[in-house]
Design an enzyme around this catalytic site. Structure first.
Site, PDB file in Angstrom:
ATOM      1  N   ASP A 200       0.832  -1.198   0.000  1.00 31.11           N
ATOM      2  CA  ASP A 200       0.000   0.000   0.000  1.00 31.11           C
ATOM      3  C   ASP A 200       0.871   1.253   0.000  1.00 31.11           C
ATOM      4  O   ASP A 200       2.020   1.230   0.444  1.00 31.11           O
ATOM      5  CB  ASP A 200      -0.881   0.040   1.260  1.00 31.11           C
ATOM      6  CG  ASP A 200      -2.166  -0.753   1.099  1.00 31.11           C
ATOM      7  OD1 ASP A 200      -2.462  -1.150  -0.034  1.00 31.11           O
ATOM      8  OD2 ASP A 200      -2.849  -0.975   2.107  1.00 31.11           O
ATOM      9  N   LYS A 222      -3.672   2.995  -3.191  1.00 36.52           N
ATOM     10  CA  LYS A 222      -4.989   3.583  -3.425  1.00 36.52           C
ATOM     11  C   LYS A 222      -4.855   5.089  -3.203  1.00 36.52           C
ATOM     12  O   LYS A 222      -5.134   5.603  -2.125  1.00 36.52           O
ATOM     13  CB  LYS A 222      -6.024   2.988  -2.467  1.00 36.52           C
ATOM     14  CG  LYS A 222      -6.324   1.517  -2.705  1.00 36.52           C
ATOM     15  CD  LYS A 222      -7.457   1.107  -1.780  1.00 36.52           C
ATOM     16  CE  LYS A 222      -7.881  -0.332  -2.042  1.00 36.52           C
ATOM     17  NZ  LYS A 222      -6.878  -1.293  -1.611  1.00 36.52           N
TER      18      LYS A 222
END
Length: 430
Positions: A200, A222
């Site tokens: 991430d 993201k």
């Protein structure tokens, strides 16, 4: 005459009698390992420290509240002599010699028949370090060597490539709030063993640079309102690589289960029959405020803290948060993923009774070199975010605890609450 080195050996003490003389700090340090070894432990001592007494109360050891007496070591396999009485230590040591009981002495290692090595553990491996010369028998030196070896085993730097541990499957690893030193020891070890890492944006990115060249790193960032890797694609990537027999680490920011979709990934892996290990991580909801000098609880100020996702505005029909109830709480409110919604969140809290002058702190890029803290109130926070150009990721803390850290840092002393509760004992904050 030259001193001979000690002969290292591992003792199997399960169910065997071990006698410990003395209930002080030495016993407190050594007893846990003896208990873990399954020994039948007899403690002989008129007194004991609270931690040692707790072991007796729990039934982990048998405690006879008296001084050492001749014959105490007759049935022992191993003895630890650690009383404050040198004469008793000498007598007990002589008894151990007569009965051929391996004996460690805390007051005089040279008079003992055994030494306790500096020990450490890492995934089923026990590291024990002994010095070989009397004049160089420095416990700090042996402890430093032990720590270096154990750390190398834990982070993978001491594992030869052809002996490298590889466990096919997936590990969901919470990487902590961003500082690479705040990942857990187990998380770091699994990273060192990985074939594939799916990371991430909010994970500890600096750790990726330590990975060997053969490790495939997949960016699952993201980025808000930008490019992103759909959750389904992440799930498929985890499954695909695991089915190829690879060791896969899903490196996530904070903790996998605190707004991290860790359970969604675990469920997808379970449906595909993929074994999965979950490694908890330090949540930014607690660590980032702490790094900025804000305790989420403080004696006399806050008895609870609530962590809320702010990615959905209060007036959005998708919101699952009871903002009206939150406004009535007197403790600390920590909001994650709420920078762009903080204006509407603040308005909602005030509308439901939260004082407009309630302190607010926004901690951006917490625990990293780019960390900064911006303070406001519920009445001013929306404008402050705009004028100070606060960007995600940022943790938002709402409540009186925001001022505790500020006052403490200004005075150099802990803040004393104006109305300390008698039921909260400061010597026992847990």
């Amino acid at each position: 005459m030259a001193e001979h080195p000690a002969y290292p050996v591992g003792l199997r003490l399960t169910g065997r009698r071990v006698v410990v003389l003395g209930g002080g700090q030495v016993a407190g340090r050594r007893l846990p390992a003896l208990i873990a070894a399954g020994a039948d432990i007899l403690l002989v001592s008129p007194r004991a420290t609270p931690s040692v007494e707790a072991m007796a109360d729990a039934g982990e050891i048998t405690w006879e509240r008296r001084p050492y007496a001749e014959g105490d070591l007759a049935d022992a396999w191993y003895a630890l002599i650690a009383t404050s009485d040198p004469e008793a230590n000498t007598q007990a040591s002589a008894e151990a010699e007569a009965h051929r009981v391996w004996c460690v002495r805390s007051d005089n290692a040279d008079a003992a028949t055994a030494w306790t090595p500096a020990t450490g553990h890492s995934e089923g491996v026990t590291v024990a370090v002994l010095t070989s010369r009397a004049e160089g028998r420095d416990p700090r030196h042996t402890a430093a060597i032990r720590d270096a070896v154990v750390e190398g085993l834990r982070d993978g730097t001491l594992v030869a490539p052809h002996h490298r541990t590889r466990t096919p499957g997936v590990a969901l690893v919470g990487g902590g709030p961003g500082d690479p030193d705040l990942i857990t020891v187990r998380g770091r070890r699994l990273l060192a063993e990985a074939d594939v890492v799916i990371a991430d944006r909010l994970g500890p990115r600096d750790l990726l640079a330590e990975l060997p060249p053969h490790v495939e790193v997949i960016d699952a960032a993201k980025i808000p309102y930008g490019r992103f890797m759909a959750q389904e694609a992440i799930n498929n990537a985890l499954i695909e690589h695991a089915k190829q027999g690879k060791s896969v680490v899903r490196l996530k920011g904070g903790d996998p289960y605190v707004f991290g979709r860790g359970m969604e990934e675990l469920q997808a892996l379970a449906e595909a029959g993929i074994p999965c290990t979950v490694v908890p991580g330090i949540s930014s909801s607690i660590s980032v405020p702490g790094a900025a000098g804000i305790p989420v609880t403080h004696r006399g100020v806050a008895h609870e803290f609530t962590v809320v996702s702010g990615h959905v505005a209060p007036d959005d029909e998708r919101s699952l948060v009871d903002w009206a109830s939150l406004a009535r709480l007197t403790g600390t409110l920590v909001i994650l993923m709420g920078v762009d919604k903080i204006g509407r969140i603040a308005e909602t809290l005030v509308a439901h009774g939260k004082p407009a002058d309630t302190p607010v702190a926004l901690v951006q890029e917490g625990t990293t070199a780019a960390q900064r803290r911006v303070d406001a109130t519920l009445a001013t926070v929306a404008e402050t975010v705009r004028t100070q150009d606060v960007k995600p990721p940022a943790v938002i803390v709402i409540g009186e605890v925001v001022t505790v850290g500020v006052e403490a840092s200004a005075s150099g002393l802990p803040k004393t609450p104006s109305n300390p509760e008698s039921e909260w004992d400061p010597s026992n904050p847990g």
